[in-house]
Motif scaffolding. Structure first.
Motif, PDB file in Angstrom:
ATOM      1  N   PRO A  82      -5.438  -3.251  -5.159  1.00 43.67           N
ATOM      2  CA  PRO A  82      -4.170  -2.793  -6.034  1.00 43.67           C
ATOM      3  C   PRO A  82      -3.046  -2.713  -5.014  1.00 43.67           C
ATOM      4  N   VAL A  83      -2.921  -2.264  -3.838  1.00 42.68           N
ATOM      5  CA  VAL A  83      -1.763  -1.958  -2.990  1.00 42.68           C
ATOM      6  C   VAL A  83      -1.288  -3.351  -2.490  1.00 42.68           C
ATOM      7  N   ALA A  84      -2.072  -4.243  -2.380  1.00 36.02           N
ATOM      8  CA  ALA A  84      -1.709  -5.602  -2.148  1.00 36.02           C
ATOM      9  C   ALA A  84      -1.026  -6.243  -3.339  1.00 36.02           C
ATOM     10  N   GLN A  85      -1.473  -5.862  -4.478  1.00 36.00           N
ATOM     11  CA  GLN A  85      -0.721  -6.561  -5.573  1.00 36.00           C
ATOM     12  C   GLN A  85       0.599  -5.728  -5.916  1.00 36.00           C
ATOM     13  N   ALA A  86       0.735  -4.521  -5.611  1.00 32.83           N
ATOM     14  CA  ALA A  86       2.056  -3.572  -5.570  1.00 32.83           C
ATOM     15  C   ALA A  86       2.976  -4.211  -4.534  1.00 32.83           C
ATOM     16  N   TYR A  87       2.377  -4.449  -3.376  1.00 33.92           N
ATOM     17  CA  TYR A  87       3.248  -5.188  -2.380  1.00 33.92           C
ATOM     18  C   TYR A  87       3.873  -6.595  -2.912  1.00 33.92           C
ATOM     19  N   ALA A  88       3.121  -7.246  -3.455  1.00 34.78           N
ATOM     20  CA  ALA A  88       3.433  -8.702  -4.004  1.00 34.78           C
ATOM     21  C   ALA A  88       4.475  -8.539  -5.080  1.00 34.78           C
ATOM     22  N   GLU A  89       4.364  -7.427  -5.881  1.00 36.86           N
ATOM     23  CA  GLU A  89       5.257  -7.253  -7.108  1.00 36.86           C
ATOM     24  C   GLU A  89       6.122  -6.318  -7.114  1.00 36.86           C
ATOM     25  N   LYS A  90       6.185  -5.757  -5.778  1.00 37.78           N
ATOM     26  CA  LYS A  90       7.245  -5.035  -5.281  1.00 37.78           C
ATOM     27  C   LYS A  90       7.267  -3.730  -6.274  1.00 37.78           C
ATOM     28  N   THR A  91       6.242  -2.652  -6.093  1.00 37.13           N
ATOM     29  CA  THR A  91       6.204  -1.410  -6.551  1.00 37.13           C
ATOM     30  C   THR A  91       5.983  -0.438  -5.576  1.00 37.13           C
ATOM     31  N   PRO A  92       7.237   0.722  -5.691  1.00 32.61           N
ATOM     32  CA  PRO A  92       7.167   1.900  -4.765  1.00 32.61           C
ATOM     33  C   PRO A  92       5.940   2.718  -5.120  1.00 32.61           C
ATOM     34  N   LEU A  93       4.948   2.485  -3.985  1.00 32.93           N
ATOM     35  CA  LEU A  93       3.622   2.955  -4.386  1.00 32.93           C
ATOM     36  C   LEU A  93       3.318   3.649  -2.878  1.00 32.93           C
ATOM     37  N   VAL A  94       3.033   5.059  -3.029  1.00 31.44           N
ATOM     38  CA  VAL A  94       2.885   5.764  -1.778  1.00 31.44           C
ATOM     39  C   VAL A  94       1.268   6.175  -1.819  1.00 31.44           C
ATOM     40  N   VAL A  95       0.635   5.839  -0.723  1.00 34.62           N
ATOM     41  CA  VAL A  95      -0.753   5.595  -0.524  1.00 34.62           C
ATOM     42  C   VAL A  95      -0.975   6.955   0.475  1.00 34.62           C
ATOM     43  N   ILE A  96      -1.700   7.854   0.090  1.00 33.13           N
ATOM     44  CA  ILE A  96      -1.862   9.093   0.808  1.00 33.13           C
ATOM     45  C   ILE A  96      -3.507   9.139   1.098  1.00 33.13           C
ATOM     46  N   SER A  97      -4.093   9.081   2.281  1.00 36.11           N
ATOM     47  CA  SER A  97      -5.296   8.960   2.735  1.00 36.11           C
ATOM     48  C   SER A  97      -5.595  10.285   3.450  1.00 36.11           C
ATOM     49  N   GLY A  98      -6.628  10.878   2.911  1.00 37.89           N
ATOM     50  CA  GLY A  98      -7.147  11.806   3.961  1.00 37.89           C
ATOM     51  C   GLY A  98      -7.829  11.038   5.341  1.00 37.89           C
ATOM     52  N   ALA A  99      -8.069  11.865   6.221  1.00 35.43           N
ATOM     53  CA  ALA A  99      -8.552  11.512   7.539  1.00 35.43           C
ATOM     54  C   ALA A  99      -9.104  12.491   8.363  1.00 35.43           C
ATOM     55  N   PRO A 100     -10.054  11.830   9.461  1.00 38.82           N
ATOM     56  CA  PRO A 100     -10.649  13.026  10.217  1.00 38.82           C
ATOM     57  C   PRO A 100      -9.861  13.829  10.827  1.00 38.82           C
ATOM     58  N   GLY A 101     -10.385  15.127  11.127  1.00 38.64           N
ATOM     59  CA  GLY A 101      -9.397  16.001  11.982  1.00 38.64           C
ATOM     60  C   GLY A 101      -9.615  15.576  13.359  1.00 38.64           C
ATOM     61  N   ARG A 102      -8.752  16.481  14.048  1.00 37.14           N
ATOM     62  CA  ARG A 102      -8.564  16.487  15.401  1.00 37.14           C
ATOM     63  C   ARG A 102      -9.926  16.601  16.245  1.00 37.14           C
ATOM     64  N   GLY A 103     -10.843  17.686  15.891  1.00 43.36           N
ATOM     65  CA  GLY A 103     -12.106  17.925  16.460  1.00 43.36           C
ATOM     66  C   GLY A 103     -12.995  16.645  16.302  1.00 43.36           C
TER      67      GLY A 103
END
Length: 543
Positions: A82-103
């Motif tokens: 879906p993000v690839a589609q949003a890029y191709a069709e020009k949609t301002p979409l903010v993806v926020i991904s959780g991630a591992p912590g520093r430890g």
């Protein structure tokens, strides 16, 4: 302010209205922050592709920014399509991904959800977003958020933010509101004057507005520009529904050899085509009878304007439209043909239902009660939508991913409160239709019209005879009740008319119209499109 709250507030300040997401362990602290802060409402679904499609469709209809929040690895990598589609069709979409912590990162162990390396996910998203940032330092996080969100809004493309789970509650300073990216006003003026000079010399100009016009909030000024310049307007396959509420001299929808002859002649016979924010994709122009000569076109997209063989770089479309309006003198309104008569007056008898009958029934409802916004999946349901009365239409007309329709309809209603019509084939429904089970919990009640031909019908139209295109009948209407809605199993035109009236009158529960179509039944628009493609390309050969 805590980092998670600062991020949510920055999103809201820049036009985000809600967050669509699925929690996961690396994202749990951020989801707690979303819920406890109350800055933006949260809508959760069952599978990450649906989250992306819903957030995409929400911003297509409402404007602003769309937000999709997921966990690291198994969640975010499910969002790639879906993000690839949003890029191709020009949609301002903010993806926020959780991630591992520093430890966790410092432990030296391979972490669950990790693919190749810890930054593999970031490298994947660099390919399908216009800006990225990792919020692992409270001192730099506000500036990164500000820069990335500005890129999202200015380029109308997705962006990616990675938020380690141990940073959600870190104290941060305010997120600055950055000024617009700089551009040269003299270049804007020169470009506008060159365009107007070409328009003045043109005898048969046409204006083609594209998706960037909506994404950047320019529908009203572009409509005013068309009226002032006296230039007729045609939309494209991807831009159907643009400026639907604006009074302009409209020609109709251009679809090359597959479309109306009058619209095709006006566009392909124009001595100047002013393309504002239009994506020159194969679905928009690939079946055109004549290619548009570069010397007879003006093309503004992605902060670049091509006027014939001249190129103006780093020139934003809003500034260009404003400059054109400032300089444009009034010209008489052009003569445009009367709009074609759209299908209507469904005959309610015992005959089997064809795709055009669905269009007739919906147009009858639109005429009686006013049009509703439409979310169309890919397939014959989208080609059928080209014959609906003009209304807001959200569809993946270029990237063409299946599975868009149902989550898109849910996202549209969540974002605007407007009840949508969802048009979806049974193949696409099998991918994401089960998200309807979340409609009751979120207070949503779309009307879903399922084109059920027990096949991937559009693929069958291009390559008939293959058993690989066949599907089983899953009795979708029978599943609506347990999912929290009402289902109708429809085989005749009389049953279709009754079900449409009942669906329109029933609020508070989603309505699923399981419309059975005969094998091989396709809309006139798809039939013309397939014929045009086969005329212009070599048909696939058998092995």
């Amino acid at each position: 302010m805590k980092l998670g709250v600062a991020l949510l507030q920055a999103l809201k300040d820049r036009g985000a209205g809600e967050v669509f997401g699925i929690p996961g362990d690396f994202a749990l602290p951020f989801f707690r922050c979303i819920e406890e802060s109350g800055v933006l409402p949260l809508f959760t679904f069952s599978h990450e592709p649906s989250v992306g499609f819903a957030a995409d469709a929400a911003v297509r209809l409402r404007g602003g920014l769309g937000v999709a929040a997921v966990t690291y690895g198994a969640g975010a990598l499910n969002l790639v399509n879906p993000v690839a589609q949003a890029y191709a069709e020009k949609t301002p979409l903010v993806v926020i991904s959780g991630a591992p912590g520093r430890g966790e990162v410092a432990s030296g162990l391979l972490l669950h959800h990790q693919a190749k390396a810890l930054d593999s996910q970031m490298r994947v998203f660099r390919e399908i977003t216009c800006d990225q940032g990792v919020l692992d330092d409270p001192a730099t996080a506000p500036e990164i958020i500000a820069r990335v969100l500005r890129s999202c809004a200015e380029y109308a493309r997705p962006v990616y933010l990675e938020l380690p789970r141990d940073q959600v509650d870190a104290p941060v300073g305010p997120v600055p509101l950055l000024p617009p990216s700089p551009f040269d006003p003299e270049a804007v003026a020169a470009c506008a004057e060159e365009i107007l000079a070409r328009l003045a010399a043109a005898q048969r100009p046409v204006l083609l507005p594209g998706v960037e016009v909506r994404r950047l909030g320019l529908e009203s000024p572009v409509a005013e520009l068309a009226r002032r310049l006296g230039v007729p307007v045609a939309t494209t396959f991807l831009g159907r529904g643009l400026m639907v509420d604006q009074e302009t001299p409209r020609l109709g929808t251009y679809l090359g050899l597959a479309g109306e002859a009058g619209v095709r002649e006006a566009v392909e016979g124009a001595d100047l085509v002013l393309m504002l924010g239009i994506i020159t994709s194969d679905t928009n122009f690939g079946v055109s009878g004549r290619r548009l000569a570069p010397g007879a076109t003006v093309h503004a997209l992605d902060r670049e304007v091509r006027v014939g063989h001249h190129v103006y770089r780093d020139l934003p479309l809003p500034a260009l439209v404003e400059a054109l309006l400032d300089r444009a003198g009034a010209r008489p309104a052009p003569a445009v043909p009367a709009p074609r008569e759209l299908p209507g007056d469904l005959v309610e008898d015992d005959a089997p239902v064809a795709p055009e009958d669905i269009v007739r029934g919906l147009n009858d409802r639109f005429r009686a009660s006013g049009p509703l916004p439409v979310a169309a999946d890919m397939g014959d349901c989208l080609f059928s939508a080209l014959d609906l009365r003009e209304t807001d239409l959200v569809a993946p007309g270029y990237y063409a991913s299946m599975g868009f329709g149902v989550p898109a309809g849910l996202g549209m209603q969540a974002a605007t409160g407007r009840r949508p019509i969802v048009l979806v084939g049974d193949g696409a429904f099998q991918m994401t239709g089960w998200e309807l089970g979340h409609a009751r919990r979120h207070g949503l009640d779309p009307i879903v019209v399922l084109f059920n031909n027990r096949a991937w019908g559009m693929l069958e139209a291009f390559q008939p005879g293959g058993r690989f295109n066949e599907l089983e009948d899953w009795h979708y209407a029978d599943l609506a009740g347990p999912l929290g809605g009402d289902g109708y199993r429809i085989r005749t035109r009389a049953e279709l008319g009754r079900a449409l009236r009942r669906a329109w009158e029933t609020r508070g529960r989603f309505q699923l119209l399981d419309v059975h179509l005969e094998a091989g039944a396709v809309s006139p628009a798809l039939r013309r499109f397939v014929s045009a493609v086969q005329r212009l390309t070599q048909a696939p050969a058998a092995c």
